[in-house]
Design a protein around this motif. Structure first.
Motif, PDB file in Angstrom:
ATOM      1  N   ALA A 186     -36.522 -11.805   7.805  1.00 16.18           N
ATOM      2  CA  ALA A 186     -35.768 -10.837   9.082  1.00 16.18           C
ATOM      3  C   ALA A 186     -34.230 -10.320   8.545  1.00 16.18           C
ATOM      4  CB  ALA A 186     -35.366 -11.938  10.438  1.00 16.18           C
ATOM      5  N   GLN A 187     -33.521 -11.174   7.812  1.00 16.16           N
ATOM      6  CA  GLN A 187     -32.375 -10.643   7.156  1.00 16.16           C
ATOM      7  C   GLN A 187     -32.616  -9.583   6.171  1.00 16.16           C
ATOM      8  OE1 GLN A 187     -29.292 -11.719   7.943  1.00 16.16           O
ATOM      9  NE2 GLN A 187     -28.378  -9.658   6.716  1.00 16.16           N
ATOM     10  N   LYS A 188     -33.762  -9.640   5.390  1.00 19.10           N
ATOM     11  CA  LYS A 188     -34.078  -8.725   4.393  1.00 19.10           C
ATOM     12  C   LYS A 188     -34.695  -7.383   5.068  1.00 19.10           C
ATOM     13  CE  LYS A 188     -35.429 -11.724   0.335  1.00 19.10           C
ATOM     14  NZ  LYS A 188     -36.353 -12.251  -0.394  1.00 19.10           N
ATOM     15  N   GLU A 189     -35.350  -7.494   6.212  1.00 20.30           N
ATOM     16  CA  GLU A 189     -35.659  -6.278   6.801  1.00 20.30           C
ATOM     17  C   GLU A 189     -34.650  -5.740   7.433  1.00 20.30           C
ATOM     18  OE1 GLU A 189     -38.199  -7.790   9.809  1.00 20.30           O
ATOM     19  OE2 GLU A 189     -40.222  -7.830   8.667  1.00 20.30           O
ATOM     20  N   VAL A 190     -33.533  -6.422   7.944  1.00 17.55           N
ATOM     21  CA  VAL A 190     -32.264  -5.712   8.485  1.00 17.55           C
ATOM     22  C   VAL A 190     -31.617  -5.110   6.803  1.00 17.55           C
ATOM     23  CG1 VAL A 190     -29.694  -6.422   9.280  1.00 17.55           C
ATOM     24  CG2 VAL A 190     -31.880  -7.415  10.174  1.00 17.55           C
ATOM     25  N   ASP A 191     -31.529  -5.625   6.029  1.00 18.01           N
ATOM     26  CA  ASP A 191     -30.765  -4.909   4.746  1.00 18.01           C
ATOM     27  C   ASP A 191     -31.636  -3.715   4.386  1.00 18.01           C
ATOM     28  OD1 ASP A 191     -28.993  -6.810   4.829  1.00 18.01           O
ATOM     29  OD2 ASP A 191     -30.121  -8.394   3.391  1.00 18.01           O
ATOM     30  N   LEU A 192     -33.082  -3.879   4.614  1.00 21.88           N
ATOM     31  CA  LEU A 192     -33.899  -2.904   4.232  1.00 21.88           C
ATOM     32  C   LEU A 192     -33.494  -1.599   5.090  1.00 21.88           C
ATOM     33  CD1 LEU A 192     -36.070  -1.615   2.410  1.00 21.88           C
ATOM     34  CD2 LEU A 192     -37.733  -2.586   3.944  1.00 21.88           C
ATOM     35  N   ALA A 193     -33.510  -1.823   6.579  1.00 28.48           N
ATOM     36  CA  ALA A 193     -33.324  -0.714   7.491  1.00 28.48           C
ATOM     37  C   ALA A 193     -31.865  -0.151   7.174  1.00 28.48           C
ATOM     38  CB  ALA A 193     -33.173  -1.429   8.841  1.00 28.48           C
ATOM     39  N   LYS A 194     -31.042  -1.045   6.836  1.00 27.83           N
ATOM     40  CA  LYS A 194     -29.589  -0.342   6.366  1.00 27.83           C
ATOM     41  C   LYS A 194     -29.850   0.709   5.223  1.00 27.83           C
ATOM     42  CE  LYS A 194     -26.780  -4.189   8.178  1.00 27.83           C
ATOM     43  NZ  LYS A 194     -25.918  -5.219   7.827  1.00 27.83           N
ATOM     44  N   GLN A 195     -30.674   0.253   4.261  1.00 28.77           N
ATOM     45  CA  GLN A 195     -30.690   1.041   3.092  1.00 28.77           C
ATOM     46  C   GLN A 195     -31.518   2.231   3.311  1.00 28.77           C
ATOM     47  OE1 GLN A 195     -32.334  -1.538  -0.149  1.00 28.77           O
ATOM     48  NE2 GLN A 195     -30.500  -2.673  -0.257  1.00 28.77           N
ATOM     49  N   ASP A 196     -32.498   2.001   4.137  1.00 28.81           N
ATOM     50  CA  ASP A 196     -33.388   3.220   4.579  1.00 28.81           C
ATOM     51  C   ASP A 196     -32.380   4.419   5.368  1.00 28.81           C
ATOM     52  OD1 ASP A 196     -35.503   2.373   3.717  1.00 28.81           O
ATOM     53  OD2 ASP A 196     -36.251   1.681   5.793  1.00 28.81           O
ATOM     54  N   ASN A 197     -31.363   3.823   6.258  1.00 25.31           N
ATOM     55  CA  ASN A 197     -30.351   4.669   6.664  1.00 25.31           C
ATOM     56  C   ASN A 197     -29.635   5.318   5.486  1.00 25.31           C
ATOM     57  OD1 ASN A 197     -31.362   4.180   9.225  1.00 25.31           O
ATOM     58  ND2 ASN A 197     -30.024   2.280   9.483  1.00 25.31           N
ATOM     59  N   GLN A 198     -29.067   4.539   4.761  1.00 24.08           N
ATOM     60  CA  GLN A 198     -28.517   4.998   3.498  1.00 24.08           C
ATOM     61  C   GLN A 198     -29.207   6.083   2.823  1.00 24.08           C
ATOM     62  OE1 GLN A 198     -26.927   2.012   1.045  1.00 24.08           O
ATOM     63  NE2 GLN A 198     -25.524   1.197   2.425  1.00 24.08           N
ATOM     64  N   VAL A 199     -30.492   5.962   2.473  1.00 18.99           N
ATOM     65  CA  VAL A 199     -31.311   6.864   1.900  1.00 18.99           C
ATOM     66  C   VAL A 199     -31.301   8.262   2.678  1.00 18.99           C
ATOM     67  CG1 VAL A 199     -33.602   7.356   0.974  1.00 18.99           C
ATOM     68  CG2 VAL A 199     -32.688   5.201   0.490  1.00 18.99           C
ATOM     69  N   ILE A 200     -31.512   8.064   4.104  1.00 19.16           N
ATOM     70  CA  ILE A 200     -31.755   9.081   4.793  1.00 19.16           C
ATOM     71  C   ILE A 200     -30.237   9.966   4.916  1.00 19.16           C
ATOM     72  CG2 ILE A 200     -31.829   9.848   7.220  1.00 19.16           C
ATOM     73  CD1 ILE A 200     -33.769   7.432   7.878  1.00 19.16           C
ATOM     74  N   ARG A 201     -29.254   9.231   4.829  1.00 12.59           N
ATOM     75  CA  ARG A 201     -27.993   9.772   4.763  1.00 12.59           C
ATOM     76  C   ARG A 201     -27.767  10.726   3.555  1.00 12.59           C
ATOM     77  NH1 ARG A 201     -23.141   8.048   3.352  1.00 12.59           N
ATOM     78  NH2 ARG A 201     -23.829   5.720   3.158  1.00 12.59           N
ATOM     79  N   PHE A 202     -28.046   9.717   2.214  1.00 15.97           N
ATOM     80  CA  PHE A 202     -27.772  10.565   0.774  1.00 15.97           C
ATOM     81  C   PHE A 202     -28.768  11.629   0.926  1.00 15.97           C
ATOM     82  CE2 PHE A 202     -26.384   6.310  -0.874  1.00 15.97           C
ATOM     83  CZ  PHE A 202     -25.110   6.195  -0.343  1.00 15.97           C
ATOM     84  N   THR A 203     -30.154  11.542   1.487  1.00 12.65           N
ATOM     85  CA  THR A 203     -31.012  12.623   1.410  1.00 12.65           C
ATOM     86  C   THR A 203     -30.432  14.018   2.083  1.00 12.65           C
ATOM     87  OG1 THR A 203     -32.993  11.342   0.947  1.00 12.65           O
ATOM     88  CG2 THR A 203     -33.392  13.356   1.858  1.00 12.65           C
ATOM     89  N   GLU A 204     -29.728  13.433   3.182  1.00 11.73           N
ATOM     90  CA  GLU A 204     -29.193  14.761   3.841  1.00 11.73           C
ATOM     91  C   GLU A 204     -28.131  15.482   3.033  1.00 11.73           C
ATOM     92  OE1 GLU A 204     -28.197  13.005   7.631  1.00 11.73           O
ATOM     93  OE2 GLU A 204     -30.249  13.278   8.623  1.00 11.73           O
TER      94      GLU A 204
END
Length: 251
Positions: A186-204
């Motif tokens: 669950a903690q890794k899923e939270v971290d992954l979600a955070k990284q997904d948000n960073q990826v989206i932000r970096f992509t933008e």
């Protein structure tokens, strides 16, 4: 005032008979009360005493006469009854003597026959004893076999209980580890979600920078775009690595 000495002796005798008929033996107080209740007359105690004495003589004579008559009537009856009782007793004694004699004869015969059948009874008794002994031995053997089976079953039960205790301990440990893995996942899923948000932000941001680069082909903007692209690639690689590890953990 009540009159005295005017009660005749015959009246007193008549009063005595009436009292005796009522099952009350005459005496001075009862006679005085009798005449007082009847007509209120009184007389001296001496008159009553003399009259009672005369009456008692007449009463005794009457009783003796009645007893004599009763004796004349009952004496023949008693004599006849005595003869009948004597005869009946004689018959009963004869019958009882005969019964006793017959009983002694039967007893003697039974004793003689008892001696003859004693050996047979002993044989039957010995046979029954042997049969009971054999049955007792068989039951004892069965009981011993059952006891051994119970002992073996008890040992197996103890072994199964010990195995169950070990398995229960292992299951609890695995459940604990599984719980920890779920928490880590669950903690890794939270971290992954955070990284997904960073990826989206970096992509933008990269998209914006690319659009600016097309408009302004300056060197600084190119460097910024290249740096942003490198960060995006590194972040993407990190996300893929975490996903591979998570996939291996779930398996």
């Amino acid at each position: 005032m009540a009159r005295k000495a005017n009660i005749a002796r015959e009246e007193i005798h008549q009063a005595c008979w009436e009292l005796i008929e009522k099952n009350s033996f005459p005496n001075i107080p009862r006679l005085a009360d009798y005449f007082l209740q009847k007509d209120g007359r009184r007389c001296s105690n001496t008159t009553f005493l003399n009259a009672i004495t005369d009456w008692e003589e007449a009463y005794k004579e009457q009783q003796q006469h009645e007893l004599s008559e009763l004796s004349d009537v009952l004496l023949p009856v008693f004599k006849r009854f005595s003869r009948e009782v004597t005869q009946n007793l004689g018959q009963l004694l004869d019958e009882k003597s005969s019964e006793i004699e017959q009983h002694q004869i039967r007893k003697h015969e039974a004793t003689q026959s008892g001696y003859l059948s004693l050996s047979t009874a002993l044989v039957e008794l010995q046979s029954a004893h042997d049969s009971l002994t054999s049955e007792h031995k068989r039951i004892s053997n069965e009981a011993e076999a059952i006891k051994q089976k119970l002992t073996f079953s008890e040992q197996r039960y103890q072994e199964v209980m010990a195995q169950n205790a070990v398995l229960t301990s292992q299951i609890k440990q695995e459940q604990k580890e599984n719980t920890e893995l779920r928490i880590n996942l669950a903690q890794k899923e939270v971290d992954l979600a955070k990284q997904d948000n960073q990826v989206i932000r970096f992509t933008e941001e990269n998209t914006k920078l690319a659009a600016l680069l097309e408009k302004n082909q300056s060197t600084d903007e190119m460097k910024k775009w290249q740096e942003m692209t490198a960060k995006l690639d590194a972040l993407t690689l990190s996300v893929k690595t975490i996903q591979r590890k998570d996939s291996g953990t779930k398996q």
